[in-house]
Write an enzyme that holds these catalytic residues in place. Structure first.
Site, PDB file in Angstrom:
ATOM      1  N   ASP A  93       0.869  -1.169   0.000  1.00 50.30           N
ATOM      2  CA  ASP A  93       0.000   0.000   0.000  1.00 50.30           C
ATOM      3  C   ASP A  93       0.914   1.229   0.000  1.00 50.30           C
ATOM      4  O   ASP A  93       2.121   1.108   0.256  1.00 50.30           O
ATOM      5  CB  ASP A  93      -0.890  -0.031   1.241  1.00 50.30           C
ATOM      6  CG  ASP A  93      -1.786   1.199   1.327  1.00 50.30           C
ATOM      7  OD1 ASP A  93      -2.385   1.558   0.297  1.00 50.30           O
ATOM      8  OD2 ASP A  93      -1.840   1.805   2.411  1.00 50.30           O
ATOM      9  N   ASP A 119      -1.622  -0.902   6.009  1.00 51.76           N
ATOM     10  CA  ASP A 119      -1.827  -0.419   7.375  1.00 51.76           C
ATOM     11  C   ASP A 119      -3.259  -0.016   7.688  1.00 51.76           C
ATOM     12  O   ASP A 119      -3.611   0.105   8.859  1.00 51.76           O
ATOM     13  CB  ASP A 119      -0.908   0.777   7.641  1.00 51.76           C
ATOM     14  CG  ASP A 119      -1.417   2.050   6.974  1.00 51.76           C
ATOM     15  OD1 ASP A 119      -1.836   1.972   5.804  1.00 51.76           O
ATOM     16  OD2 ASP A 119      -1.392   3.116   7.615  1.00 51.76           O
ATOM     17  N   ASP A 140      -7.139  -1.910   3.806  1.00 47.90           N
ATOM     18  CA  ASP A 140      -6.165  -2.939   3.421  1.00 47.90           C
ATOM     19  C   ASP A 140      -6.514  -4.305   3.993  1.00 47.90           C
ATOM     20  O   ASP A 140      -5.918  -5.309   3.577  1.00 47.90           O
ATOM     21  CB  ASP A 140      -4.762  -2.552   3.905  1.00 47.90           C
ATOM     22  CG  ASP A 140      -4.232  -1.308   3.208  1.00 47.90           C
ATOM     23  OD1 ASP A 140      -4.472  -1.182   1.997  1.00 47.90           O
ATOM     24  OD2 ASP A 140      -3.592  -0.478   3.869  1.00 47.90           O
TER      25      ASP A 140
END
Length: 612
Positions: free
Chosen positions: A312, A504, A508
């Site tokens: 990410d 995080d 996600d």
């Protein structure tokens, strides 16, 4: 009393020791028949228990290594080597005790968190520190005012009320120096207060706080069934067949069934059954020491084999603390008013950009207003009714769907923007900048150097922003403006496997759960991400991710080497035993030294690989 406790914990070992002592004394007294009967009964009980466990495993379609020990015990009894059969019993039952000790030694770092878990909290009553009431930590609810005394552990996530305080956060983040906090800042549960008593206001219940979430991960890691048994069982069938073949040939050549027993006592499978699990427990412990809680040995093995990695962007490759750079208000709109209304709406958003917008408004002295209505559309933005105005803050596509005249603003490298619409009209864009983590480039390069051939970025942010972050890091494949479902689809199709995914945020969580190895940045990440992940990084850094892959490779190498040490030594000794040079009793004792050698080698996993 300690001996009695050990006897209750390990009844087969205790029975084997007593039977061996009795048989030895009777043999010295010349009462060989009595000793033979005691040995036969004792070993017969162990044979029955082992056979029953083996049948249950076979019914579950699980073929293990117990059959070798079972045949060895039966063979030694049939040829009259009853002392050798007792030694095999001691080896098997003693192996259980030895594995238990090694497991405790290897898991010591994991259990350290559990030992520190706070049990009570001091609730402030009547507004004075002198009037407090102790309650179980599980009864603390949000908005309770608590007193944390010097050197005590903060029991729940809270906001600091005292003007200033110092905390030891090393157990959560690995930061060795005390960290200073000022009034209004969040204090995580599990940190240790400094030398002054402080007041805090509870933000979350104990079960929802950071420290309890970490403890839950530790419990899961400890209770997880590692693939170590499966790893050893991969060798079960060939090792069993080779051992029986060598023993059978020795019997045929010698024409004496005693030779069969002499060979088979050296084929007992303790190195495979004990050494490999010890290695994986060592890997779990080492990972915890490096700041990564890994949910079981299966994850360690997957980390060792990772061939693709996905990251990410915000909060993972970047620091996740965007700062407002500029308010680009639309024609006819006041910049401060746009920021004030946007920040008021962002009070109801969990997105990482929201914090930067709110912080900027407060720093400028703007008064945030409460919302009559607020709704967050995951990964898109937030809509709120503020002082009679419908305020929308979010991605350009989302804001454009509600305010068609929305125009994208130009951004330079490292910048990102939140778009604002007020009462259905485009009001402007809030430009923020989020710095790249200083260690991110080294982590990407390190993964490539360790055989991870494909590294991609999966993000919901705009493509231009994502490309600007990815390019300097050496990430050449970028998928931007993704919804959570699209991330999951891309992850499912990605090759080669296994896939490592690092993220995080709440958005996600689905892709972390879908990846072969999902790693959550837990220092400031969401609870949902941590629960969905296979491993959680406790430090606010990407370096533990790279270190975890190194530990996985090292652990797997140690486990395989320990198994091969046991196999090579056992096969070599069996071949020597075919000549009759190793009596059955001596062979049983020699096998104990083989066990010890493999277990001591397996404990090397505790030290971890040397940093590159």
């Amino acid at each position: 009393m300690r001996l009695l406790r050990l006897a209750r914990l390990y009844p087969l070992l205790a029975g084997g020791v007593l039977a061996t002592i009795a048989v030895t004394l009777l043999s010295l007294a010349g009462l060989h028949d009595a000793g033979r009967w005691i040995a036969t009964v004792a070993v017969g009980v162990v044979i029955a228990i082992t056979a029953w466990d083996m049948v249950r495993d076979i019914l579950r379609a699980h073929f293990g290594l117990d059959i070798l020990a079972l045949i060895a015990m039966v063979a030694t009894l049939l040829v009259g080597e009853y002392i050798a059969s007792l030694v095999i019993v001691l080896m098997l039952s003693g192996g259980e005790a030895l594995e238990d000790y090694a497991s405790r030694r290897a898991a010591r770092d994991l259990t350290a968190l559990l030992d520190r878990s706070p049990q009570t909290a001091h609730v402030v009553e009547n507004g004075t520190d002198a009037s407090t009431r102790d309650v179980p930590v599980g009864e603390v609810v949000p908005d309770m005012e608590l007193l944390v005394r010097p050197s005590e552990i903060v029991p729940v996530d809270a906001v600091l009320l005292s003007e200033r305080a110092s905390f030891d956060e090393s157990s959560l983040t690995g930061e060795s120096l005390p960290v200073s906090r000022v009034a209004g800042e969040e204090v995580l549960s599990g940190v240790v207060n400094g030398s002054n008593a402080v007041r805090v206001r509870a933000l979350r219940r104990s079960a929802d706080s950071q420290y309890q979430q970490i403890i839950a991960l530790v419990h899961e890691a400890q209770q997880s069934k590692a693939p170590t048994v499966r790893l050893a069982d991969r060798f079960a069938v060939p090792f069993t067949l080779v051992s029986l073949l060598i023993a059978g040939v020795a019997w045929w050549i010698a024409g004496d069934p005693l030779r069969f027993a002499q060979v088979l006592v050296l084929a007992t499978p303790c190195p495979l059954l004990i050494a490999a699990p010890v290695a994986f427990l060592g890997g779990l412990s080492r990972s915890a020491k490096e700041g990564v809680i890994v949910k079981g040995g299966g994850v360690i093995e997957q980390l060792a084999r990772v061939r693709s990695a996905a990251f990410d962007k915000t909060g993972t490759l970047t620091q996740g603390r965007p700062e407002l750079v500029e308010v680009r208000a639309a024609v006819g709109m006041d910049a401060d008013e746009v920021l004030r209304l946007a920040a008021s709406a962002e009070q109801y958003s969990s997105h990482v950009l929201a914090e930067g917008v709110r912080r900027a408004a407060v720093d400028r002295g703007l008064r945030l207003a409460p919302a009559a209505f607020a709704e967050e559309i995951a990964t898109n933005g937030v809509t709120a009714t503020i002082e009679g105005h419908v305020v929308v803050v979010g991605k350009p596509a989302y804001v454009t769907s509600l305010a068609p005249e929305t125009r994208r603003t130009e951004l330079v490298s490292g910048q990102l923007a939140a778009y604002v619409a007020i009462d259905g009209r485009f009001a402007g864009a809030l430009v923020l900048a989020d710095a790249v983590r200083p260690e991110a480039a080294a982590v990407v390069a390190g993964l490539r150097a360790r055989g991870v051939g494909r590294i991609v970025m999966l993000t919901g942010d705009a493509e231009a922003t994502a490309e600007a972050i990815a390019s300097p890091l050496g990430v050449t494949e970028v998928h931007a403006e993704l919804l959570p479902g699209q991330k999951v689809s891309l992850a499912a199709e990605m090759a080669p496997r296994p896939l490592l995914m690092v993220g995080d945020g709440v958005n996600d969580a689905p892709v972390l759960a879908a990846a072969d190895v999902g790693v959550a940045m837990g220092a400031r990440g969401s609870t949902a991400a941590g629960e969905a992940a296979d491993a959680v990084v406790l430090k606010d850094s990407l370096l533990p991710v790279l270190r975890a892959t190194e530990i996985g490779r090292h652990t797997l190498q140690v486990a395989y080497t320990a198994i091969w040490i046991g196999i090579v030594l056992s096969v070599g000794l069996m071949l020597i035993a075919t000549t009759g040079l190793i009596p059955a009793v001596a062979g049983a004792f020699i096998q104990e030294f083989v066990d010890l050698a493999t277990i001591l080698y397996a404990l090397r996993a505790l030290t971890g690989p040397k940093p590159r």
